[in-house]
Motif scaffolding. Sequence first.
Motif, short mmCIF file in Angstrom:
data_model
loop_
_atom_site.label_atom_id
_atom_site.label_comp_id
_atom_site.label_asym_id
_atom_site.label_seq_id
_atom_site.Cartn_x
_atom_site.Cartn_y
_atom_site.Cartn_z
N TYR A 165 -5.51 2.93 -8.34
CA TYR A 165 -5.28 3.46 -6.90
C TYR A 165 -4.48 4.58 -7.35
O TYR A 165 -3.68 5.02 -7.59
CB TYR A 165 -4.40 2.41 -6.46
CG TYR A 165 -4.89 0.87 -6.01
CD1 TYR A 165 -5.69 0.80 -4.93
CD2 TYR A 165 -4.61 -0.05 -6.96
CE1 TYR A 165 -6.06 -0.63 -4.79
CE2 TYR A 165 -5.29 -1.41 -6.86
CZ TYR A 165 -6.00 -1.51 -5.33
OH TYR A 165 -6.30 -2.85 -5.33
N ASP A 201 0.78 -1.03 0.01
CA ASP A 201 -0.12 0.22 -0.15
C ASP A 201 0.78 1.12 -0.07
O ASP A 201 2.04 1.22 0.21
CB ASP A 201 -1.16 -0.09 1.22
CG ASP A 201 -0.31 0.07 2.50
OD1 ASP A 201 -0.26 1.23 3.25
OD2 ASP A 201 0.52 -0.82 3.00
N SER A 239 5.03 5.42 -0.17
CA SER A 239 4.20 5.23 0.97
C SER A 239 4.40 6.12 2.03
O SER A 239 5.76 6.06 2.41
CB SER A 239 4.10 3.76 1.31
OG SER A 239 3.73 3.42 2.35
N CYS A 263 -0.71 1.58 -5.78
CA CYS A 263 -0.50 0.51 -4.76
C CYS A 263 -0.38 -0.92 -5.66
O CYS A 263 -0.78 -0.72 -6.88
CB CYS A 263 -1.93 0.24 -3.94
SG CYS A 263 -2.04 1.78 -2.67
#
Length: 148
Positions: free
Chosen positions: A105, A50, A146, A109
């Motif tokens: 996304y 993620d 991230s 991701c």
Amino acid sequence: MSDYYTKIIPADPFHRPGAERLQEAAACLLDRLAAMEVKVNRSDTPAFIDCGGLLEAIRCPHCGADLFDWWSEQMDALYDGSGFPRLAVTFPCCGRESSLERLIYKAPCGFACVEISLLYPRTQPDKDCLAHVRQLLGCEIQVIHSRI
């Protein structure tokens, strides 16, 4: 204060480069990006990689519908306790079959059996660096930023 990572994963969620190739790619990235730390994560089935707090939206790749709530339910339903042995889904908005990794996304991701994660890199990988990592891993790759 939140942590910032640059994550490199194979574009194919089920691709598993050998341990030696992974370590060589991780060492190369650590050297070129001057990160505070590098970790290599491996699993038997794809894990969700993620973007943390950078995630703004999740949309259908076919019709553009907002699928954030549906996605959350699917993630719970398909997770087997250690990863995602299957990623195939039918989108509720348009009825088309596809895969969780094909969703749009915002920010990017992905899903992967292997991940090279760099904590606080001083620079980001340029196209030459990415080409070298692709060669080392023997596959196309995806970069995920991230903030956790």
